[in-house]
Design an enzyme around this catalytic site. Structure first.
Site, PDB file in Angstrom:
ATOM      1  N   SER A   1      -5.643   7.666   1.925  1.00 16.56           N
ATOM      2  CA  SER A   1      -5.227   9.168   1.139  1.00 16.56           C
ATOM      3  C   SER A   1      -3.714   8.727   0.838  1.00 16.56           C
ATOM      4  CB  SER A   1      -5.204  10.219   2.074  1.00 16.56           C
ATOM      5  OG  SER A   1      -4.202  10.249   3.093  1.00 16.56           O
ATOM      6  N   LYS A   2      -3.397   9.902  -0.050  1.00 15.75           N
ATOM      7  CA  LYS A   2      -2.201   9.712  -0.803  1.00 15.75           C
ATOM      8  C   LYS A   2      -0.969   9.659   0.409  1.00 15.75           C
ATOM      9  CE  LYS A   2      -1.843  11.496  -5.174  1.00 15.75           C
ATOM     10  NZ  LYS A   2      -2.856  12.156  -5.553  1.00 15.75           N
ATOM     11  N   ARG A   3      -1.215  10.253   1.659  1.00 12.31           N
ATOM     12  CA  ARG A   3      -0.482  10.444   2.464  1.00 12.31           C
ATOM     13  C   ARG A   3      -0.117   9.118   3.386  1.00 12.31           C
ATOM     14  NH1 ARG A   3      -0.912  10.362   7.494  1.00 12.31           N
ATOM     15  NH2 ARG A   3      -3.119  10.181   7.165  1.00 12.31           N
TER      16      ARG A   3
END
Ligand code: GLU
Length: 487
Positions: free
Chosen positions: A260-262
């Site tokens: 994910s973006k994280r």
């Protein structure tokens, strides 16, 4: 086995572009495409844009551009058309409305008048009683009087699908037999109270009408499959004609959480802008959850289409490894012809403002590219490496200035300037010869020390392409002026 195995393969990639396509989407698209090409089937590209608040025309166009950029050509879909179109769900709303009406008429679906507050209260009670959340069937069997009462209150109903008791079992091509008990698949909404369709209705109707035979998609959609099968059934499709499903394992980040973006860069646009080649991305993503059999790191698009089978897709999650992608990208860059390398490099040079593209600049870039081709892993590194050849107001980077502020560097620069100015022929061999004899043999300096001062003086940074080649490209006049300037 369903009849679909013998009919011509039709697979679809059906993103909902609520943002830039991400690594997971593209891995799905790539497998869909490869499967269609491998089987000589049809690759359909459908845009699921019924969520008009989150899907924008810009994201739709970006999705189209991304597939084109990656070389994943489609046989039916936006821009190319096809006999089962339109391929934007927003242009098919009347079709979904007709089916919803038919399901109501058949008794497969019913109008549900529950307000969102009432539904929330039901969920709250379910949580308190520790039972599976979901619609409680309140509006399943309303009397005409109850309906009249709701309508007189001004309530507008949604269309809800009736899920029979029992369970749904299907054979997933990757995970084998999968069963969902319907007590965990409550009656679900097909259309909102403004008539607009929900994903489950639109996706199932389109897969049937577009004669899709194989649905290869992300594992996150596994749980929506029983609902889709329910819609096929209501449409009168026989079980033997249902599309076959293959749910691709998740792409995980380095930390084993879903990518994910994280925990990583997920947007394909980011990779494109950073200077990854489409072949490298496809090559890398192809090996993310699939393998051609041997322990291979390189696979061309042609090999992928020749070798791709669903049986070779792993059922366990794949881990995204940035270092591997970088290594593959570096390989693909090194494999480019000079002409192709130039074509890829030029937009990066322009975008960075390093050049405008004059004939003189182009000629110099073509001479300079071979000396950096071995050294970079992304095209995005090119402008910084070649900038020293084109800057109008040359300055030495602040973090490099201090590295040449000592007496020894001064001496290196002084002697280099003297000796270089005597050179009659300016090429990297003669430059290297004269500098080695002056600095290494006469002064007895270590090459790393001697040449790093020169590198900074000439290129403005302690990171640059090979020094002597850089000086040759820069020319005698500019090289000497920069060394004297540094002094
Ligand atoms: N549009 C759905 C999504 O982007 C995928 C549909 C499907 O593959 O079934 O999540």
């Amino acid at each position: 086995m369903p009849a679909n195995t013998s009919s011509k393969v039709r697979v679809r990639f059906a993103p909902s572009p609520t943002g830039e396509l991400h690594v997971g989407n593209i891995r799905t698209a790539l497998f869909d495409w490869a499967y269609a090409r491998h089987t000589g089937g049809t690759f359909i590209f459908r845009i699921e844009d019924t969520d008009t608040e989150r899907v924008t025309p810009e994201y739709i166009q970006a999705a189209i551009n991304t597939l084109k950029w990656l070389g994943l050509d489609w046989d039916e879909g936006p821009e190319v058309g096809g006999e089962n179109g339109p391929y934007l769900q927003s242009q098919r709303l009347d079709i979904y409305a007709e089916w919803a009406a038919k399901f109501l008429e058949q008794g497969d679906a019913y109008h549900c008048y529950c307000s969102s507050e009432e539904l929330e209260a039901v969920r709250e009670a379910q949580r308190a009683a520790n039972v599976a959340p979901g619609y409680n069937g309140h509006c399943r069997e309303l009397t005409p009087q109850e309906i009249a009462a709701y309508l007189s209150e001004g309530r507008k109903p949604v269309v809800r699908m009736r899920m029979p008791d029992g369970s749904t079992t299907f054979t997933d091509l990757i995970r084998g037999e999968v069963t969902f008990e319907h007590k965990f698949v409550p009656d679900f909404v097909l259309a909102r109270n403004d008539g607009s369709p929900l994903y489950t209705l639109a996706v199932a109707v389109d897969d049937v009408l577009m004669k899709v035979t194989h649905v290869l998609r992300g594992e996150d959609l596994l749980s929506s499959t029983p609902r889709q099968l329910r819609v096929y059934d209501a449409m009168g499709v026989k079980a033997a004609d249902y599309p076959l499903f293959a749910h691709l394992p998740f792409v995980m980040g380095q930390d084993n959480a879903k990518l994910s973006k994280r925990n990583g860069e997920t947007s394909i646009a980011w990779y494109r802008d950073a200077g990854y080649l489409p072949e490298a991305i496809c090559n890398y993503l192809a090996l993310l959850g699939w393998s051609p059999g041997e322990d291979r790191e390189n696979v061309t698009m042609k090999e992928l289409t020749e070798l791709f089978t669903v049986e070779r897709v792993h059922s366990s999650p794949a881990r995204f490894d940035m270092k591997k992608l970088e290594a593959i990208n570096g390989d693909k860059i090194r494999a480019l012809s000079l002409e192709d390398f130039f074509t890829w490099a030029m937009p990066f040079m322009r975008k960075a403002g390093t050049v405008t593209g004059t004939d003189e600049e182009v000629a110099l870039i073509k001479k300079a590219l071979p000396i950096i081709q071995e050294r970079i892993v992304t095209l995005g590194e090119i402008p910084a490496l070649l900038n020293f050849l084109f800057v109008k107001d040359f300055v030495i980077a602040a973090d490099s200035v201090e590295k040449i502020a000592d007496e020894q560097s001064k001496k290196v620069l002084q002697i280099s300037a003297e000796r270089l100015s005597t050179l009659t022929e300016w090429n990297h061999e003669s430059i290297e010869a004269v500098l080695r004899s002056a600095l290494i043999e006469e002064l007895g300096l270590k090459p790393r020390i001697a040449f790093s001062a020169l590198r900074i003086a000439v290129t403005g940074s302690h990171i640059s392409p090979p020094l002597f080649e850089s000086m040759e490209l820069l020319g005698a006049a500019k090289s000497l002026a920069r060394i004297r300037g540094a002094l």
